[in-house]
Structure formats: structure tokens, C-alpha cells
Design an enzyme around this catalytic site. Structure first.
Site, PDB file in Angstrom:
ATOM      1  N   ALA A 118      44.243  40.873  42.011  1.00 14.05           N
ATOM      2  CA  ALA A 118      45.650  40.145  42.133  1.00 14.05           C
ATOM      3  C   ALA A 118      45.715  39.230  41.159  1.00 14.05           C
ATOM      4  CB  ALA A 118      45.584  39.188  43.481  1.00 14.05           C
ATOM      5  N   LYS A 136      47.558  43.967  35.549  1.00  9.28           N
ATOM      6  CA  LYS A 136      46.488  44.759  34.867  1.00  9.28           C
ATOM      7  C   LYS A 136      46.417  46.159  35.808  1.00  9.28           C
ATOM      8  CE  LYS A 136      43.862  41.043  32.901  1.00  9.28           C
ATOM      9  NZ  LYS A 136      44.438  39.981  33.398  1.00  9.28           N
ATOM     10  N   ASP A 184      40.814  42.492  45.943  1.00 12.49           N
ATOM     11  CA  ASP A 184      40.862  40.858  45.852  1.00 12.49           C
ATOM     12  C   ASP A 184      40.183  40.248  47.001  1.00 12.49           C
ATOM     13  OD1 ASP A 184      42.161  39.109  43.708  1.00 12.49           O
ATOM     14  OD2 ASP A 184      42.142  37.964  45.603  1.00 12.49           O
ATOM     15  N   CYS A 222      39.998  34.527  30.838  1.00 13.27           N
ATOM     16  CA  CYS A 222      41.152  33.735  30.364  1.00 13.27           C
ATOM     17  C   CYS A 222      40.585  32.275  29.937  1.00 13.27           C
ATOM     18  CB  CYS A 222      42.346  33.590  31.134  1.00 13.27           C
ATOM     19  SG  CYS A 222      42.282  33.103  32.554  1.00 13.27           S
TER      20      CYS A 222
END
Length: 733
Positions: A176, A180, A205, A311
Site C-alpha cells: 500500500a 509500485k 499489506d 525512502c
């Protein structure tokens, strides 16, 4: 679920909410983009090249450019790109707003075939120009119909490095919100002539509610090869598939391990990170990240690739996890050299030395320096390996760190792992199957993942890798160390209760009328058709690929499936009097149409314009050829098929298939509103909504037994409505 489980679920969502969906200009003007601890920490780590740190910090304070990606698997992608470049981008190049020249969108140099673009336009600028407002409406509409995705540029990198082919079995561990995942599905469907690729995507997820966001993203792509499941990624169950009459462990060819992280690479967009950032975030997440990565490589096929990404720029969440994973693997894994895979992408090699800092500012360079009072927060795996030869052999420089100031993006880390052999702990603990069957698994709850004799050793050993972290037990392993799904009672206590998946048999009476009415091919895979109810009349029929059917049938007790398949037929009570109670659904038309041999009308560009802009056009409104075909077909559901003419490049060069209804004297297209807009734009007709939202108006009731639009079955919080399959009732110029 328990307090610890809820906390783990909360951790697994960290840094994920805004990562994939690129925004169009940011607000938060009142938040001061300063964090001295952040600056001090990254200066000391030396991740940014000498002399570039100020530039790095300036870039972090700038708003993130908006990025869009054209979905690559539909043959419509080239038409959308042509429309963008010729219609919108050209106009924007000459545009000025408040005396400021608007910078036209530019393609991302490293993304193949100009399928991804970025722009610095903000919402404020868009609102000031009618021309930009139309561009924005175009983006919104195409996004809703699945032809464009708004996605942060760096978020597009991991799927590209996975080198996906149509036969690959793919697991997306922390999927989620799903941008991607959408890329993975597109890559499976690279060949539009193959309705059922051999491969599939299982998107997982941990958060039940976010799974429905994932469903919403995936459903836009109308693929029969996607399944959404709801598990803790650190102990996602091992699945079985049947092959040659025996059950085998399912190993994945490709795994995307995009783990929860502190998200400091998203500061340009997720402004809250500026005030919330602290070094303890990464220390708390490292163990979870490592457990998820370990679980991923356990389920990876030998020869397969796993992409690990965050990230975050922090080595504790990046190189430290990769180094620990490589060390545990004892040579079973190696870092792939991806330097040539994305020409044009600027990135920094992974580092081989880093330090840890507590939130109080205390630095540690080695585990031996850490006082025992800190051993619960700081683990040995957070430090670089001390053996220099071992460290050199890991080739951590093959990791890729993307810094924001190098090409105006967010911050990102990605590493590609290739599996050379089974994981060593799977060899060390063989035959756990028998222990599990005697101690923990019962006939009603096969949570021991009982595997057949002769299964690969790696699948038989479900014992978690020793992580050196006492909290590893928290990851959901049962008392025998065998990682299974949550007990069935707990699964029912939380989240939405899902209807069962019921596959139809070849002799199901529902096929009797469908077979004759649509003249289905003898090779139509009836066994791949399923519904979501045991009782009463079937409202919707869905299809999955043969491989996903195999997974579903052999793992009903092991996994919690949220959604799968693509809708191909919907019940229509008016249709019974015309010979078939099921009308075609637009979602599944490209999957289903190759098997249909009757009730097809070949239409021209002008015919499509009429069908998509008029309420209930008379048959006589069609051009002569289509009119003649329509007169020969009885009332009921039909396929409207446009075949491109290569000799007329002014017309769309992609096939178009629409669901329709042949009435007594009229004909109509059953196509959701945003898809109507999409097809009209492909035909050169500009469509837009006015400020009052005209376009929401409902059409008149059905006439002359032409059928009614079936309501979309609600499947939890993220179910989509069928979005006005009638006329757009929208200004068209």
C-alpha cells in the site's frame, strides 16, 4: 490483535502514506523547514559529496516537482503520450501566468520511452489558468481510469530494477498505497495480446484498511493476475501450489521489499518530517526492516531477484540492513550491479562506514562502545561489519542512494539482491514440518504450514532467521518458531469480513446461456471464473488467471485474501428475456473479448463518438457498416470493437473495445464516465467538466428493455462505484 501487534502495524505504516502519490504543490507554509539534529547527523555521516551539503539542504527545502507516469502495458499508452505532447504540453510552453512563464513538463531522462514526466506547476498556478485547469482535469480523469498514475519519481525506480517478465511470480511485501504494485501489473501485461500472462502479483499489506486503498489502485488496471492479501510482512505465510499432481512450495521469481521507514527522504513533500525527525526513528525500525527482508529472501526462488528499498537516507535503515542480510546468508545472496540498468539516473554508491547517534547526541562507531543499558535500543546489526575482507566482499557500493539535489527528486535508497542458493538456516533446520503437525497444527487450523514429503528443504524450514534481536519473537512466529498466519479467530475480529471466493465448475448452469449467447470459444477457461457468494443468485462473475486459481485453491486456510480477479459479467434482470441474464462488464472486456465470437459490432471512429456523446442514439445514427451489423443482432449485451487502420495515422492506432447494449431501436455504450472521457480524447474530442460538476447528472431510466446499470458490489471501504455508465452529460467541444 494486542497492544504489541497494533504497535507493529503502526510501525509498518511509518513513512508510507505520502511516498508514492506525488502532490501538485505543497501547503504547510507555516512549518519551519529546519532541523539542526538532522543537519548535524548527515554532515557527520558524510553521505553527501564534499562541497554539496548546502545545495543538498536547499533542495530538501524546495517543493517536490509533481510527476506522472503513463501506464505502460496498455496499447493506449502511445496515444496518451501523443495527446499529452501535442495537445497540452505545446500549449503550456507558450503560457504565462501573472507575468511568469510556465515551465513545460519534461520527461524523466532515465524512465524508458518517455512514459514518465515531471513539472513544477503548483495547485495555485493551475487554478489561475483555464488552460492549466483543463490539463489538470485531464490528469484527474485519466488517473481515475487507470491510464495515468501520479507517483513520486524515485518511487518508480524499484519496479524497473526488478526486470520483470510476463511469467514471473511476484510478491510485493509492503504494497500500500499501490503505485509500485500498479507498475508491476503493467509489466506483466507488456504484451496486450496475452489476456492471461503466466505470472501474477500478490500484493500484501499489514494494515487492513490500507489494503482497500491497494484494491482501488489495482482495480484501475483491470488485471486477472493480481491478488491483494492482508498479513504482517515479517511473517507472511509460505504458500503452496499444485504441480503435476503434487503440492509444492510457492517460491517467487521477484520480490519487492519496500519496507516501512523513517521517511526522511520525503521531507520535500511530507513536511511533518522536519519537526518529527530524530535518530531514534531509524533505531526503532531497523529490526522490523531486517525481519521483513529476511522473510522476503526466504520466499525468493533460487535465481530470483529481490529489490529492497526505503525512502530514507539513513544507513541504519539502508546499508546496515543489507549488510546484516548478506552476512546471515553466508553467500546465498549477492548484491547485483545495477549501475547500467537505468542510464541517465544519478545516484551515489552505497557506503561501507557509518555511525550511530542517540537522540541525546551520543555517537557510537562500533557495537563494543555501546553500554549494556542501550542494548535494547541498539543492536549489533546496526553497525558495519568489522571484518574488512568480509565487508569488501559484500560490495555495498552496489547499493544506490538518490540524493534530492542531483536531479530534483526525493531521497531514496535501493539495493538489488540475487539469490544464489537456499538460505543457510533452511538447510540447518530441516523437517520442521513433522514437529509442527504434532504440536501446533490441527485439522481445523493448519497454521504449521504443513508441507508435503519431497518439498524443497527451504520451504520445509519456516524457522525465522536468528536476528540477534529478542523482539524477533514479536514478528508473529508461533511457539515452535514456525511462521504461520494468525489464528482464524483473530483474523475475524479485526477489519472487514470478506465474502468467500467460490470457483464455478465447468458444468455450472450459469454457463449454459452465457456459452450460447456469446458463442464462447471451446478453450474458454470456465474453471477460472469465480463469484463472491455461496448463496442466492450470483450478482457478478470474476476471472483470475490459471496460476492465481492454483494459489487460491491451495491456500484458503493460510492467507487472508482481500480481493482478486477482474469482473467480466454482471447480472442484468432485463437480459433474461433476451437470452442471457448476464451482461458484459467493461472492466474485463479486454480479458474476455478474445473468447467471444458473437454479438460483436465493428465500429468506426465516428460511431464511437456518437455512442459516447449521445444518450440513447438510434441505430440509424451509426454509419452504414455498423448499422447493418447491429440490425442482425438481437437485443441484449454487445461488444463494440474498433480496429485501427494503419493507413490512417490521424485515427487512434490502438484497438478499442467497449461494452454496449442493443435495444429495440437504439444502442448505447456501457462505459464508466472517466473511460468515456479517455476514449473521446483519444479520438480528438476535448472533454471537460465545468465548475458546477456537470457530468454527475444521472441519465433517464432505461427504455425498451435495454437493461439497467448494475450497482457495483461493495467490497469493503475501497470499493468503486461503476461511475455512471450512461452519457457523460458533459460539455464537449
Amino acid at each position: 490483535m494486542g497492544k504489541r501487534s497494533r504497535q507493529r502495524q503502526k510501525n509498518q505504516n511509518t513513512g508510507r502514506d505520502d511516498r508514492d502519490n506525488a502532490g501538485w504543490g505543497a501547503g504547510y507554509a507555516d512549518i519551519v523547514k529546519e532541523n539542526k539534529l538532522f543537519e548535524h547527523y548527515y554532515k557527520e555521516q558524510g553521505l553527501v559529496p564534499d562541497g554539496e551539503f548546502e545545495e543538498f539542504m536547499e533542495a530538501m527545502r524546495e517543493p517536490l516537482p509533481a510527476t506522472i507516469r503513463i501506464t505502460g502495458y496498455k496499447s493506449h499508452a502511445k496515444e496518451i503520450l501523443h495527446c499529452l505532447k501535442e495537445k497540452y504540453f505545446k500549449d503550456i510552453q507558450e503560457l504565462e501566468v501573472d507575468g511568469q512563464k510556465i515551465e513545460a513538463p519534461q520527461p524523466l531522462s532515465w524512465y524508458p520511452d518517455e512514459q514518465a514526466w515531471h513539472t513544477n506547476m503548483s495547485r495555485k498556478i493551475i487554478r489561475k489558468s483555464p488552460l492549466l485547469e483543463k490539463f489538470h482535469q485531464f490528469l484527474v480523469s485519466e488517473t481515475e481510469s487507470g491510464n495515468i498514475s501520479r507517483q513520486e519519481a524515485v518511487s518508480m525506480i524499484p519496479p524497473l530494477l526488478m526486470k520483470i517478465e510476463s511469467h514471473h511470480k511476484i510478491l510485493d511485501m509492503c504494497a500500500a498505497p499501490g503505485s509500485k504494485t500498479a507498475q508491476l501489473i503493467e509489466m506483466l501485461h507488456a504484451d496486450m495480446d496475452v489476456p492471461f500472462p503466466e505470472g501474477f502479483v500478490i500484493a500484501n499489506d499489514v494494515d487492513n484498511k490500507r489494503c482497500y486503498l491497494l484494491v482501488h489502485q489495482a482495480k484501475r488496471l483491470n488485471s486477472p493476475c493480481i491478488m491483494v492479501v492482508n498479513h504482517d510482512a515479517s511473517c507472511i505465510p509460505t504458500l503452496q501450489i499444485e504441480s503435476d499432481g503434487r503440492k509444492n512450495v510457492l517460491f517467487y521469481d521477484r520480490i519487492l521489499c519496500d519496507v516501512p521507514c523513517s521517511g526522511d527522504g520525503t521531507m520535500r513533500k511530507n513536511i511533518d518530517v522536519w519537526k518529527k525527525w530524530t535518530t531514534s526513528n531509524s533505531l526503532h525500525l531497523h529490526g522490523l526492516q531486517l525481519r521483513i527482508a529476511v522473510r522476503g529472501v526466504e520466499q525468493l526462488a533460487v535465481g530470483g531477484r529481490m529489490v529492497y528499498s526505503t525512502c530514507s537516507l539513513n544507513p541504519v535503515e539502508d546499508e546496515a540492513v543489507i549488510a546484516a542480510l548478506l552476512e546471515k546468508s553466508e553467500g546465498a545472496l549477492e548484491l547485483a550491479d545495477s549501475s547500467a540498468d537505468l542510464p541517465g539516473l544519478k545516484w551515489m554508491p552505497g557506503v561501507t562506514s557509518w555511525k550511530l547517534m542517540t537522540k541525546e547526541g551520543q555517537w557510537y562507531s562500533d557495537w563494543s562502545e555501546v553500554p549494556s543499558s542501550r542494548h535494547t535500543q541498539i543492536r549489533p546489526t546496526m553497525f558495519p561489519p568489522t571484518d574488512k575482507d568480509k565487508l569488501a566482499g559484500m560490495h555495498l557500493e552496489r547499493c544506490m542512494r538518490i540524493l534530492p539535489h542531483h536531479q530534483n527528486t526525493g531521497g531514496f535508497f535501493v539495493a538489488v539482491l540475487v539469490k544464489k542458493a537456499p538460505m543457510p538456516w533452511n538447510k540447518r533446520y530441516p523437517k520442521l514440518r513433522k514437529e509442527a503437525s504434532s504440536s501446533s497444527a490441527s485439522p481445523a487450523d493448519p497454521s504449521g504450514l504443513l508441507l508435503p514429503e519431497g518439498s524443497p528443504q527451504e520451504g520445509e524450514a519456516e524457522k525465522e532467521a536468528p536476528t540477534g534481536d529478542p523482539s524477533a519473537q514479536e514478528a508473529g512466529a508461533n511457539q515452535d518458531g514456525v511462521c504461520g498466519p494468525p489464528p482464524s479467530k483473530k483474523m475475524k475480529l479485526f477489519g472487514y469480513k470478506e465474502n468467500p471466493f467460490v470457483f464455478l465448475t465447468e458444468d455450472d448452469p450459469v454457463f449454459t446461456t452465457i456459452q450460447s449467447f456469446y458463442d464462447l470459444s471451446p478453450d474458454f477457461p470456465k474453471l477460472n471464473v469465480l463469484t463472491r457468494t455461496h448463496e442466492g443468485k450470483k450478482r457478478h462473475l470474476y476471472m483470475v488467471s490459471k496460476e492465481l486459481r492454483n494459489v487460491l485453491l491451495n491456500n484458503t486456510e493460510r492467507m487472508k485474501v482481500i480481493n482478486t480477479g477482474v469482473k467480466v459479467w454482471s447480472r442484468n434482470s432485463d437480459g433474461e428475456e433476451f437470452g442471457c441474464a448476464f451482461r458484459l462488464a467493461q472492466e474485463g472486456i479486454y480479458t474476455l473479448q478474445p473468447y467471444i465470437h458473437s454479438r460483436i459490432i465493428t465500429v468506426s471512429v465516428e460511431d464511437i463518438k456518437v455512442l459516447l456523446t449521445q444518450e440513447n442514439p438510434y441505430l440509424s445514427k451509426l454509419e452504414e457498416d455498423a448499422h447493418a451489423q447491429a440490425k442482425k443482432i438481437g437485443m441484449g449485451s454487445i461488444v463494440l470493437k474498433y480496429i485501427p487502420n494503419p493507413n490512417n495515422p490521424a485515427e487512434p492506432q490502438c484497438p478499442i473495445q467497449l461494452c454496449g447494449w442493443r435495444g429495440k431501436t437504439s444502442i448505447r455504450a456501457f462505459v464508466p464516465r472517466n473511460e468515456r472521457f479517455h476514449y473521446l480524447r483519444m479520438l480528438g474530442v476535448e472533454v471537460f467538466r465545468d465548475k458546477q460538476g456537470v457530468g454527475q447528472k444521472r441519465r433517464d431510466g432505461d427504455k425498451e428493455g435495454e437493461g439497467e446499470e448494475a450497482k457495483e458490489e461493495e467490497e469493503g471501504a475501497a470499493a468503486e462505484n461503476e461511475a455512471e455508465a450512461g452519457s457523460p452529460s458533459t460539455p464537449i467541444t
